[in-house]
Motif scaffolding. Structure first.
Motif, PDB file in Angstrom:
ATOM      1  N   ARG A 147      87.572 -19.623   3.885  1.00 18.32           N
ATOM      2  CA  ARG A 147      88.254 -19.250   2.635  1.00 18.32           C
ATOM      3  C   ARG A 147      88.092 -17.755   2.380  1.00 18.32           C
ATOM      4  O   ARG A 147      89.038 -17.090   1.954  1.00 18.32           O
ATOM      5  N   GLU A 148      86.916 -17.204   2.651  1.00 20.37           N
ATOM      6  CA  GLU A 148      86.704 -15.773   2.452  1.00 20.37           C
ATOM      7  C   GLU A 148      87.450 -14.940   3.493  1.00 20.37           C
ATOM      8  O   GLU A 148      87.950 -13.858   3.185  1.00 20.37           O
ATOM      9  N   ILE A 149      87.543 -15.443   4.718  1.00 19.86           N
ATOM     10  CA  ILE A 149      88.334 -14.745   5.740  1.00 19.86           C
ATOM     11  C   ILE A 149      89.798 -14.727   5.318  1.00 19.86           C
ATOM     12  O   ILE A 149      90.473 -13.700   5.426  1.00 19.86           O
ATOM     13  N   VAL A 150      90.290 -15.858   4.825  1.00 22.15           N
ATOM     14  CA  VAL A 150      91.673 -15.942   4.348  1.00 22.15           C
ATOM     15  C   VAL A 150      91.898 -14.920   3.233  1.00 22.15           C
ATOM     16  O   VAL A 150      92.910 -14.217   3.208  1.00 22.15           O
ATOM     17  N   ARG A 151      90.970 -14.820   2.306  1.00 24.61           N
ATOM     18  CA  ARG A 151      91.098 -13.857   1.201  1.00 24.61           C
ATOM     19  C   ARG A 151      91.202 -12.428   1.758  1.00 24.61           C
ATOM     20  O   ARG A 151      92.035 -11.643   1.306  1.00 24.61           O
ATOM     21  N   THR A 152      90.388 -12.106   2.738  1.00 22.74           N
ATOM     22  CA  THR A 152      90.418 -10.776   3.351  1.00 22.74           C
ATOM     23  C   THR A 152      91.737 -10.530   4.069  1.00 22.74           C
ATOM     24  O   THR A 152      92.351  -9.462   3.924  1.00 22.74           O
ATOM     25  N   GLU A 153      92.187 -11.515   4.849  1.00 23.27           N
ATOM     26  CA  GLU A 153      93.443 -11.369   5.584  1.00 23.27           C
ATOM     27  C   GLU A 153      94.623 -11.235   4.625  1.00 23.27           C
ATOM     28  O   GLU A 153      95.521 -10.431   4.838  1.00 23.27           O
ATOM     29  N   LEU A 154      94.615 -12.012   3.570  1.00 20.92           N
ATOM     30  CA  LEU A 154      95.674 -11.929   2.567  1.00 20.92           C
ATOM     31  C   LEU A 154      95.684 -10.544   1.914  1.00 20.92           C
ATOM     32  O   LEU A 154      96.747  -9.963   1.681  1.00 20.92           O
ATOM     33  N   GLY A 155      94.519  -9.992   1.659  1.00 22.25           N
ATOM     34  CA  GLY A 155      94.440  -8.638   1.114  1.00 22.25           C
ATOM     35  C   GLY A 155      95.066  -7.610   2.043  1.00 22.25           C
ATOM     36  O   GLY A 155      95.765  -6.701   1.591  1.00 22.25           O
ATOM     37  N   LYS A 156      94.841  -7.751   3.346  1.00 22.64           N
ATOM     38  CA  LYS A 156      95.445  -6.842   4.326  1.00 22.64           C
ATOM     39  C   LYS A 156      96.969  -6.970   4.313  1.00 22.64           C
ATOM     40  O   LYS A 156      97.688  -5.967   4.344  1.00 22.64           O
ATOM     41  N   ILE A 157      97.442  -8.210   4.291  1.00 24.34           N
ATOM     42  CA  ILE A 157      98.889  -8.462   4.260  1.00 24.34           C
ATOM     43  C   ILE A 157      99.492  -7.844   2.999  1.00 24.34           C
ATOM     44  O   ILE A 157     100.532  -7.189   3.046  1.00 24.34           O
ATOM     45  N   ASN A 158      98.841  -8.065   1.871  1.00 27.08           N
ATOM     46  CA  ASN A 158      99.349  -7.531   0.608  1.00 27.08           C
ATOM     47  C   ASN A 158      99.449  -6.010   0.637  1.00 27.08           C
ATOM     48  O   ASN A 158     100.415  -5.436   0.141  1.00 27.08           O
ATOM     49  N   ARG A 159      98.454  -5.351   1.206  1.00 26.58           N
ATOM     50  CA  ARG A 159      98.488  -3.886   1.282  1.00 26.58           C
ATOM     51  C   ARG A 159      99.685  -3.413   2.116  1.00 26.58           C
ATOM     52  O   ARG A 159     100.380  -2.466   1.733  1.00 26.58           O
ATOM     53  N   ILE A 160      99.935  -4.074   3.230  1.00 22.04           N
ATOM     54  CA  ILE A 160     101.072  -3.702   4.084  1.00 22.04           C
ATOM     55  C   ILE A 160     102.381  -3.915   3.334  1.00 22.04           C
ATOM     56  O   ILE A 160     103.272  -3.062   3.347  1.00 22.04           O
ATOM     57  N   ARG A 161     102.481  -5.042   2.655  1.00 25.20           N
ATOM     58  CA  ARG A 161     103.715  -5.341   1.924  1.00 25.20           C
ATOM     59  C   ARG A 161     103.891  -4.420   0.718  1.00 25.20           C
ATOM     60  O   ARG A 161     105.008  -4.017   0.412  1.00 25.20           O
ATOM     61  N   LEU A 162     102.807  -4.093   0.040  1.00 20.76           N
ATOM     62  CA  LEU A 162     102.906  -3.143  -1.072  1.00 20.76           C
ATOM     63  C   LEU A 162     103.322  -1.765  -0.587  1.00 20.76           C
ATOM     64  O   LEU A 162     104.103  -1.071  -1.250  1.00 20.76           O
ATOM     65  N   ALA A 163     102.815  -1.362   0.570  1.00 22.12           N
ATOM     66  CA  ALA A 163     103.197  -0.064   1.126  1.00 22.12           C
ATOM     67  C   ALA A 163     104.703  -0.026   1.372  1.00 22.12           C
ATOM     68  O   ALA A 163     105.365   0.978   1.074  1.00 22.12           O
ATOM     69  N   ARG A 164     105.256  -1.109   1.872  1.00 28.50           N
ATOM     70  CA  ARG A 164     106.705  -1.184   2.079  1.00 28.50           C
ATOM     71  C   ARG A 164     107.449  -1.141   0.742  1.00 28.50           C
ATOM     72  O   ARG A 164     108.507  -0.529   0.637  1.00 28.50           O
ATOM     73  N   LEU A 165     106.883  -1.794  -0.258  1.00 27.28           N
ATOM     74  CA  LEU A 165     107.505  -1.844  -1.577  1.00 27.28           C
ATOM     75  C   LEU A 165     107.614  -0.457  -2.208  1.00 27.28           C
ATOM     76  O   LEU A 165     108.617  -0.130  -2.834  1.00 27.28           O
TER      77      LEU A 165
END
Length: 169
Positions: A147-165
């Motif tokens: 669950r904590e790994i998922v939280r970390t991976e999701l944070g990475k994905i969000n940063r990439i998507r926010l950068a595109r935004l």
């Protein structure tokens, strides 16, 4: 060189009406709580401020919020039809052999049965083999650790998507 002006893409995001900003954030992450937290702290002076707010919101997500966020992600190797974001992020599986695709399907199903949610990894820049190796490694994790790994991976994905935004026009 340091600039004190807000980059144009970020300025555009800052000035979106709330419903439009919420929709844009929902494209980055399916968690309503995450989006509400980011909306509540607008405007952002820099992209780093936005990323920091995202990280802080991610750290506060409940198990139900994480479930909601994960529900917005298709299984690795099966991007959502017509969704250029998931296709781009999972590009490493596009040229995978039929054997690797079949193995990923089996691993995804086994992972989902074990943990009750999709296998989530920041797939950007990873090969199909790297994603396969990651699911093989992580499937043995205790649920709390995963669950904590998922939280970390999701944070990475969000940063990439926010950068595109908020990238400049």
């Amino acid at each position: 060189m340091t600039s004190t002006s807000t980059p144009p893409g970020l300025a555009r995001f800052n000035t979106l009406e709330e419903h439009a900003a919420h929709a844009a954030l929902h494209e980055a992450c399916a968690s309503t709580a995450w989006a509400k937290r980011l909306l509540a702290t607008r405007p952002y002076a820099t992209a780093e401020d936005l990323y920091a707010a995202s990280d802080a919101a991610m750290a506060e997500l409940t198990a139900a919020d994480l479930d909601e966020a994960m529900a917005g992600h298709p299984p690795i190797g099966r991007p959502k039809p017509g969704d250029p974001t998931s296709a781009r992020e999972q590009r490493g599986m596009a040229g995978a052999s039929d054997a690797l695709k079949a193995e990923m399907l089996e691993l995804n199903l086994a992972y989902q049965e074990r943990f009750g949610h999709v296998f989530l990894i920041c797939a950007t820049g990873r090969t199909g083999e790297q994603m396969r190796d990651a699911v093989r490694e992580r499937i043995g994790n205790p649920p709390e650790r995963e669950r904590e790994i998922v939280r970390t991976e999701l944070g990475k994905i969000n940063r990439i998507r926010l950068a595109r935004l908020v990238e400049d026009d």
